[in-house]
Design an enzyme around this catalytic site. Structure first.
Site, mmCIF file in Angstrom:
data_model
loop_
_atom_site.group_PDB
_atom_site.id
_atom_site.type_symbol
_atom_site.label_atom_id
_atom_site.label_comp_id
_atom_site.label_asym_id
_atom_site.label_seq_id
_atom_site.Cartn_x
_atom_site.Cartn_y
_atom_site.Cartn_z
ATOM 1 N N PHE A 18 100.024 49.540 41.561
ATOM 2 C CA PHE A 18 99.894 51.581 41.685
ATOM 3 C C PHE A 18 99.452 51.797 41.825
ATOM 4 C CE2 PHE A 18 101.908 49.176 36.836
ATOM 5 C CZ PHE A 18 102.915 48.958 38.007
ATOM 6 N N GLY A 47 92.448 46.061 34.249
ATOM 7 C CA GLY A 47 93.414 46.519 34.656
ATOM 8 C C GLY A 47 93.941 46.464 35.974
ATOM 9 N N SER A 53 94.738 47.796 43.175
ATOM 10 C CA SER A 53 93.488 48.176 43.048
ATOM 11 C C SER A 53 92.090 47.284 43.875
ATOM 12 C CB SER A 53 93.620 48.843 41.931
ATOM 13 O OG SER A 53 93.736 48.069 40.741
ATOM 14 N N ASP A 72 91.862 41.651 33.162
ATOM 15 C CA ASP A 72 92.826 41.960 32.628
ATOM 16 C C ASP A 72 93.796 40.809 31.671
ATOM 17 O OD1 ASP A 72 96.120 42.732 32.538
ATOM 18 O OD2 ASP A 72 95.729 43.605 33.983
ATOM 19 N N GLY A 76 100.696 42.306 31.151
ATOM 20 C CA GLY A 76 101.211 43.604 30.947
ATOM 21 C C GLY A 76 101.038 44.927 29.809
ATOM 22 N N SER A 125 91.208 43.772 26.427
ATOM 23 C CA SER A 125 89.718 44.540 27.756
ATOM 24 C C SER A 125 88.533 44.175 26.566
ATOM 25 C CB SER A 125 90.553 45.751 27.503
ATOM 26 O OG SER A 125 89.159 46.907 27.889
ATOM 27 N N ASP A 142 91.645 50.864 34.416
ATOM 28 C CA ASP A 142 92.951 51.315 34.610
ATOM 29 C C ASP A 142 93.724 50.207 34.338
ATOM 30 O OD1 ASP A 142 95.077 52.955 36.170
ATOM 31 O OD2 ASP A 142 95.321 51.093 37.232
ATOM 32 N N HIS A 145 97.450 52.187 29.035
ATOM 33 C CA HIS A 145 97.524 53.541 28.688
ATOM 34 C C HIS A 145 97.802 54.271 27.700
ATOM 35 C CE1 HIS A 145 96.079 53.512 32.527
ATOM 36 N NE2 HIS A 145 97.031 53.680 33.080
ATOM 37 N N HIS A 170 91.695 56.203 35.950
ATOM 38 C CA HIS A 170 92.786 56.152 36.280
ATOM 39 C C HIS A 170 93.599 56.838 35.725
ATOM 40 C CE1 HIS A 170 96.697 55.113 39.677
ATOM 41 N NE2 HIS A 170 96.108 56.058 39.945
HETATM 42 N N1 SAH Z 1 95.206 48.909 38.772
HETATM 43 C C1 SAH Z 1 96.099 48.282 38.996
HETATM 44 C C2 SAH Z 1 97.203 48.700 38.336
HETATM 45 C C3 SAH Z 1 96.665 48.318 36.254
HETATM 46 S S1 SAH Z 1 98.334 47.906 35.290
HETATM 47 C C4 SAH Z 1 97.017 49.011 40.124
HETATM 48 O O1 SAH Z 1 96.718 49.565 40.954
HETATM 49 O O2 SAH Z 1 97.845 48.386 40.519
HETATM 50 C C5 SAH Z 1 97.001 48.377 33.717
HETATM 51 C C6 SAH Z 1 96.751 46.774 33.582
HETATM 52 O O3 SAH Z 1 95.753 46.584 32.174
HETATM 53 C C7 SAH Z 1 98.460 45.627 33.548
HETATM 54 O O4 SAH Z 1 97.787 44.250 33.784
HETATM 55 C C8 SAH Z 1 97.669 44.968 31.931
HETATM 56 O O5 SAH Z 1 98.393 44.069 31.545
HETATM 57 C C9 SAH Z 1 96.234 45.119 31.799
HETATM 58 N N2 SAH Z 1 96.135 45.889 30.278
HETATM 59 C C10 SAH Z 1 96.478 46.997 29.464
HETATM 60 N N3 SAH Z 1 95.574 46.851 28.338
HETATM 61 C C11 SAH Z 1 95.234 45.579 28.601
HETATM 62 C C12 SAH Z 1 94.032 45.081 27.252
HETATM 63 N N4 SAH Z 1 94.204 45.649 25.960
HETATM 64 N N5 SAH Z 1 93.290 44.569 27.829
HETATM 65 C C13 SAH Z 1 93.202 43.884 29.088
HETATM 66 N N6 SAH Z 1 94.148 43.631 29.943
HETATM 67 C C14 SAH Z 1 95.364 44.917 29.662
HETATM 68 MG MG MG Z 2 96.550 53.228 37.433
#
Ligand code: SAH
Ligand code: MG
Length: 213
Positions: A18, A47, A53, A72, A76, A125, A142, A145, A170
């Site tokens: 993304f 993330g 990224s 991560d 998802g 996280s 990131d 959300h 982000h």
């Molecule tokens: N930075 C990436 C997009 C990240 S999408 C890019 O630019 O392509 C968000 C990610 O955060 C997902 O893979 C999801 O598994 C992770 N995520 C969401 N909540 C989380 C948590 N509580 N602990 C660990 N990872 C988490």
């Molecule tokens: Mg993002």
């Protein structure tokens, strides 16, 4: 700062994810500068998804002579689950029926030749943050959300940014018409309002803040 090596950049652009190219380039510049400003300390991403990224940040780690931890759980975010807007059925593990982006992440980092500087930390996280001890030259948030994950990332990770280090966030949308609120309300605003961080860069929804003091 001359930017990410074109070969690495091609790997980033080929990866699922993304991160828009111009925001990735800004992320690289901020991370590479932070690695030089606070030498000897690692970079950390919350993330990673399929590692898109992560390639920009891994390239910055290499350029700065440091390493990147990529946190991560690879299951998802809410918006990545089946039935939601950002769901990709090709990242579901047929054995468990759960999302699993770790194999794709590993492929991305392997193919980019970054396994010597990018280390995956697979877990929740907030739980990882609670046991984290090293100060960070650079932190990129990131992850989840929603209100709760965003708040926990702010509370758990931002204290680890070293003085002179950098925090990048982000999907920050000051105008609700542009996107979801939590990264703005739970991370960006509290960081600036705390007086611990000052805004130094804006590219799309990416905000770059420097740790003061
Ligand atoms: N930075 C990436 C997009 C990240 S999408 C890019 O630019 O392509 C968000 C990610 O955060 C997902 O893979 C999801 O598994 C992770 N995520 C969401 N909540 C989380 C948590 N509580 N602990 C660990 N990872 C988490
Ligand atoms: Mg993002």
């Amino acid at each position: 700062m001359s930017g990410l090596d074109p070969l690495l950049r091609a790997h980033a652009l080929a990866a699922t994810g993304f991160m828009p190219p111009e925001e990735g380039d800004a992320l690289y510049a901020a991370a590479a500068a932070a690695a030089l400003a606070v030498p000897g300390l690692p970079l950390l991403e919350v993330g990673s998804y399929c590692g898109r990224s992560t390639v920009w940040l891994g390239g910055a780690a290499r350029a700065g002579g440091t390493v990147l931890f990529a946190v991560d759980h690879h299951r998802g975010s809410e918006e990545n689950q089946a039935g939601w807007e950002h769901h990709d059925p090709t990242v579901v593990d047929p054995r468990t029926g759960k999302m699993d982006t770790l194999p794709r992440f590993r492929d991305t980092i392997h193919d980019a030749g970054l396994e010597d500087v990018v280390f995956a930390v697979v877990g929740q996280s907030a739980a990882v943050a609670a046991h984290w001890a090293s100060p960070l030259a650079f932190l990129f948030i990131d992850g989840g959300h929603g209100d709760e994950p965003a708040r926990l990332d702010y509370e758990g990770w931002t204290p680890h940014v070293a003085p002179g280090g950098t925090l990048a966030i982000h999907d920050v949308f000051p105008d609700p018409a542009d996107g979801g609120r939590p990264p703005y309300e739970q991370i960006y605003r509290p960081a600036v309002d705390s007086g611990r961080f000052e805004l130094v860069g804006v590219t799309g929804s990416l905000r770059v803040l420097r740790r003061v003091g």
